[in-house]
Scaffold this motif. Sequence first.
Motif, short mmCIF file in Angstrom:
data_model
loop_
_atom_site.label_atom_id
_atom_site.label_comp_id
_atom_site.label_asym_id
_atom_site.label_seq_id
_atom_site.Cartn_x
_atom_site.Cartn_y
_atom_site.Cartn_z
N TYR A 1 0.89 -1.09 0.01
CA TYR A 1 0.13 -0.17 -0.06
C TYR A 1 0.87 1.10 -0.13
O TYR A 1 2.11 1.35 0.65
CB TYR A 1 -0.74 0.23 1.34
N TYR B 1 0.52 5.65 0.88
CA TYR B 1 -0.24 6.70 1.48
C TYR B 1 0.61 7.76 1.49
O TYR B 1 1.95 7.70 1.30
CB TYR B 1 -0.46 6.13 3.09
N GLN C 1 0.67 11.51 3.74
CA GLN C 1 0.54 12.08 4.77
C GLN C 1 0.80 13.65 4.93
O GLN C 1 2.09 13.83 4.88
CB GLN C 1 1.03 11.25 6.09
N GLY D 1 0.07 17.25 10.06
CA GLY D 1 -0.90 17.30 11.07
C GLY D 1 -2.06 16.51 10.49
O GLY D 1 -2.99 16.53 11.35
N GLN D 2 -2.06 15.77 9.65
CA GLN D 2 -3.03 15.00 9.36
C GLN D 2 -2.65 13.37 9.25
O GLN D 2 -1.58 12.95 9.49
CB GLN D 2 -3.31 15.10 8.01
N GLY D 3 -3.91 12.43 9.06
CA GLY D 3 -3.82 10.91 9.25
C GLY D 3 -3.24 10.81 7.74
O GLY D 3 -3.60 11.52 6.66
N PRO D 4 -2.44 9.61 7.49
CA PRO D 4 -2.27 9.11 6.29
C PRO D 4 -3.57 9.03 5.22
O PRO D 4 -4.66 8.34 6.02
CB PRO D 4 -1.69 7.65 6.30
N PHE E 1 -4.90 7.13 1.76
CA PHE E 1 -4.59 6.00 0.81
C PHE E 1 -4.46 6.27 -0.47
O PHE E 1 -5.12 7.45 -1.25
CB PHE E 1 -5.98 5.07 0.99
N LEU F 1 4.19 7.55 2.67
CA LEU F 1 4.38 5.93 3.53
C LEU F 1 3.92 4.90 2.72
O LEU F 1 2.88 4.99 1.77
CB LEU F 1 3.46 6.16 4.64
N GLN G 1 -1.24 -3.87 8.69
CA GLN G 1 -0.17 -3.26 7.75
C GLN G 1 1.00 -2.86 8.69
O GLN G 1 0.69 -2.34 9.69
CB GLN G 1 -0.83 -2.15 6.97
N PHE H 1 4.36 -0.67 8.42
CA PHE H 1 4.58 0.75 7.75
C PHE H 1 6.21 0.99 7.63
O PHE H 1 7.01 0.39 8.52
CB PHE H 1 4.14 2.01 8.09
N GLY H 2 6.86 1.48 6.83
CA GLY H 2 7.88 1.86 6.49
C GLY H 2 8.34 3.24 7.23
O GLY H 2 7.42 3.97 7.56
N PRO H 3 9.49 3.65 7.07
CA PRO H 3 9.69 5.11 7.92
C PRO H 3 9.18 6.19 6.86
O PRO H 3 9.24 7.56 7.36
CB PRO H 3 11.06 5.10 8.08
N GLY H 4 8.62 6.18 5.66
CA GLY H 4 8.40 7.23 4.83
C GLY H 4 9.54 8.05 4.16
O GLY H 4 10.57 7.91 4.35
N ARG I 1 10.09 11.87 3.00
CA ARG I 1 9.54 13.24 2.74
C ARG I 1 9.76 14.00 1.73
O ARG I 1 11.08 14.19 1.41
CB ARG I 1 10.16 14.12 4.07
#
Lengths: 113, 114
Positions: free
Chosen positions: A33, A35, A37, A40-43, A45, A91, A102, A104-107, A109
């Motif tokens: 998956y 995502y 982000q 200040g928000q949630g991830p 999809f 993410l 799920q 998650f990876g570290p993302g 930026r």
Amino acid sequence: GAGVSQTPSNKVTEKGKYVELRCDPISGHTALYWYRQSLGQGPEFLIYFQGTGAADDSGLPNDRFFAVRPEGSVSTLKIQRTERGDSAVYLCASSLKRGNEQFFGPGTRLTVL
Amino acid sequence: AQTVTQSQPEMSVQEAETVTLSCTYDTSENNYYLFWYKQPPSRQMILVIRQEAYKQQNATENRFSVNFQKAAKSFSLKISDSQLGDTAMYFCASPNQAGTALIFGKGTTLSVSS
């Protein structure tokens, strides 16, 4: 390497450029998956892969965004003609199969100047 | 569209105290999982606890437990004996109808102080 890895961890680019973000899922996880982000928000999809195929890409915001997973493992998210509004943390997550928890990876930026 | 609502943007608690984070969700499914994730400043999303909707018993993982009210579509997280390392943003999540993605709330920022 037990977890999900993502590269690069940070990417700065200029408006209009092309970027690729990579995700390496947990070995054996068939579901992957992406995502996005914002601060200040949630991830939110973007796209879901089952194996090599994109089973649900309904979250991709427009046709500048594309993702592939050619061998059913590593996935690349591609963004063309980047815009400042694309700046966010991207993410990646994987799961053993659809519906399982799920991981998650570290993302990555992404900053578009 | 399915939604997940976290009504507390920020919470503060002292070490050793108990805190409860609230979450409500919207789904038409009967069998599903619900999740709480923790995201510290490192950005890594970490699964804290999950609840299977068909199980009446509330899930528990060490100091973390949930209060799952299926009829009310409520799924709150209780953290007992809070520790400084619990400081993070906490997200509640439920699967979308197709089961192809998680829908996340906006998060609650939890600060634990000594």
